[in-house]
Scaffold this motif. Structure first.
Motif, PDB file in Angstrom:
ATOM      1  N   ARG A 125       4.351   5.387 -16.753  1.00  0.00           N
ATOM      2  CA  ARG A 125       5.457   4.648 -16.126  1.00  0.00           C
ATOM      3  C   ARG A 125       5.414   4.794 -14.617  1.00  0.00           C
ATOM      4  N   GLN A 126       5.094   5.997 -14.142  1.00  0.00           N
ATOM      5  CA  GLN A 126       5.021   6.221 -12.700  1.00  0.00           C
ATOM      6  C   GLN A 126       3.897   5.398 -12.082  1.00  0.00           C
ATOM      7  N   VAL A 127       2.746   5.356 -12.749  1.00  0.00           N
ATOM      8  CA  VAL A 127       1.627   4.549 -12.255  1.00  0.00           C
ATOM      9  C   VAL A 127       2.011   3.074 -12.239  1.00  0.00           C
ATOM     10  N   SER A 128       2.696   2.628 -13.284  1.00  0.00           N
ATOM     11  CA  SER A 128       3.124   1.230 -13.340  1.00  0.00           C
ATOM     12  C   SER A 128       4.075   0.905 -12.199  1.00  0.00           C
ATOM     13  N   ARG A 129       4.988   1.826 -11.910  1.00  0.00           N
ATOM     14  CA  ARG A 129       5.920   1.610 -10.788  1.00  0.00           C
ATOM     15  C   ARG A 129       5.157   1.513  -9.471  1.00  0.00           C
ATOM     16  N   GLN A 130       4.172   2.382  -9.289  1.00  0.00           N
ATOM     17  CA  GLN A 130       3.384   2.359  -8.053  1.00  0.00           C
ATOM     18  C   GLN A 130       2.622   1.045  -7.909  1.00  0.00           C
ATOM     19  N   LEU A 131       2.038   0.571  -9.000  1.00  0.00           N
ATOM     20  CA  LEU A 131       1.313  -0.700  -8.952  1.00  0.00           C
ATOM     21  C   LEU A 131       2.257  -1.857  -8.655  1.00  0.00           C
ATOM     22  N   ALA A 132       3.446  -1.831  -9.255  1.00  0.00           N
ATOM     23  CA  ALA A 132       4.423  -2.890  -9.002  1.00  0.00           C
ATOM     24  C   ALA A 132       4.869  -2.867  -7.544  1.00  0.00           C
ATOM     25  N   LEU A 133       5.037  -1.683  -6.990  1.00  0.00           N
ATOM     26  CA  LEU A 133       5.436  -1.561  -5.587  1.00  0.00           C
ATOM     27  C   LEU A 133       4.350  -2.100  -4.669  1.00  0.00           C
ATOM     28  N   ARG A 134       3.094  -1.770  -4.968  1.00  0.00           N
ATOM     29  CA  ARG A 134       1.982  -2.289  -4.157  1.00  0.00           C
ATOM     30  C   ARG A 134       1.904  -3.807  -4.241  1.00  0.00           C
ATOM     31  N   ALA A 135       2.123  -4.357  -5.429  1.00  0.00           N
ATOM     32  CA  ALA A 135       2.098  -5.815  -5.591  1.00  0.00           C
ATOM     33  C   ALA A 135       3.225  -6.463  -4.799  1.00  0.00           C
ATOM     34  N   ALA A 136       4.402  -5.849  -4.815  1.00  0.00           N
ATOM     35  CA  ALA A 136       5.531  -6.394  -4.049  1.00  0.00           C
ATOM     36  C   ALA A 136       5.255  -6.337  -2.556  1.00  0.00           C
ATOM     37  N   GLU A 137       4.655  -5.251  -2.109  1.00  0.00           N
ATOM     38  CA  GLU A 137       4.318  -5.134  -0.682  1.00  0.00           C
ATOM     39  C   GLU A 137       3.282  -6.181  -0.283  1.00  0.00           C
ATOM     40  N   ALA A 138       2.290  -6.406  -1.147  1.00  0.00           N
ATOM     41  CA  ALA A 138       1.265  -7.416  -0.856  1.00  0.00           C
ATOM     42  C   ALA A 138       1.881  -8.811  -0.808  1.00  0.00           C
ATOM     43  N   ALA A 139       2.804  -9.093  -1.715  1.00  0.00           N
ATOM     44  CA  ALA A 139       3.467 -10.399  -1.718  1.00  0.00           C
ATOM     45  C   ALA A 139       4.299 -10.579  -0.454  1.00  0.00           C
ATOM     46  N   GLN A 140       4.961  -9.517  -0.026  1.00  0.00           N
ATOM     47  CA  GLN A 140       5.759  -9.594   1.202  1.00  0.00           C
ATOM     48  C   GLN A 140       4.859  -9.843   2.413  1.00  0.00           C
ATOM     49  N   MET A 141       3.723  -9.164   2.467  1.00  0.00           N
ATOM     50  CA  MET A 141       2.796  -9.372   3.579  1.00  0.00           C
ATOM     51  C   MET A 141       2.254 -10.798   3.576  1.00  0.00           C
ATOM     52  N   ALA A 142       1.969 -11.337   2.392  1.00  0.00           N
ATOM     53  CA  ALA A 142       1.477 -12.711   2.296  1.00  0.00           C
ATOM     54  C   ALA A 142       2.541 -13.699   2.759  1.00  0.00           C
ATOM     55  N   ALA A 143       3.784 -13.442   2.394  1.00  0.00           N
ATOM     56  CA  ALA A 143       4.872 -14.326   2.820  1.00  0.00           C
ATOM     57  C   ALA A 143       5.051 -14.275   4.338  1.00  0.00           C
ATOM     58  N   GLN A 144       4.937 -13.086   4.901  1.00  0.00           N
ATOM     59  CA  GLN A 144       5.056 -12.958   6.357  1.00  0.00           C
ATOM     60  C   GLN A 144       3.908 -13.660   7.059  1.00  0.00           C
ATOM     61  N   ALA A 145       2.699 -13.561   6.512  1.00  0.00           N
ATOM     62  CA  ALA A 145       1.551 -14.239   7.104  1.00  0.00           C
ATOM     63  C   ALA A 145       1.719 -15.753   7.029  1.00  0.00           C
ATOM     64  N   ALA A 146       2.242 -16.239   5.902  1.00  0.00           N
ATOM     65  CA  ALA A 146       2.476 -17.682   5.765  1.00  0.00           C
ATOM     66  C   ALA A 146       3.532 -18.151   6.747  1.00  0.00           C
TER      67      ALA A 146
END
Length: 68
Positions: free
Chosen positions: A30-51
């Motif tokens: 569960r902890q690993v899953s949370r970390q992966l979800a957090l990384r995915a959210a951060e990547a999506a936020q960075m992509a939105a900022q770049a756009a």
């Protein structure tokens, strides 16, 4: 609860041994899953900022007209 029983915030109650190891493994997953979800959210936020930055550059360069 009986002597030697194990309980945690997820409502699991067992008698230790294999049950405890399985529970620890589940919590680690569960902890690993949370970390992966957090990384995915951060990547999506960075992509939105770049756009957004690219859109602002396009507007500033006069390639896009805004009609409000």
């Amino acid at each position: 609860m009986t002597v030697g029983a194990v309980s945690n915030q997820y409502g699991y109650v067992g008698t230790g041994g294999v049950d405890l190891l399985a529970t620890m493994q589940m919590l680690a997953q569960r902890q690993v899953s949370r970390q992966l979800a957090l990384r995915a959210a951060e990547a999506a936020q960075m992509a939105a900022q770049a756009a957004q930055a690219a859109a602002m550059q396009a507007i500033g360069a006069g390639r896009v007209d805004l009609y409000l």
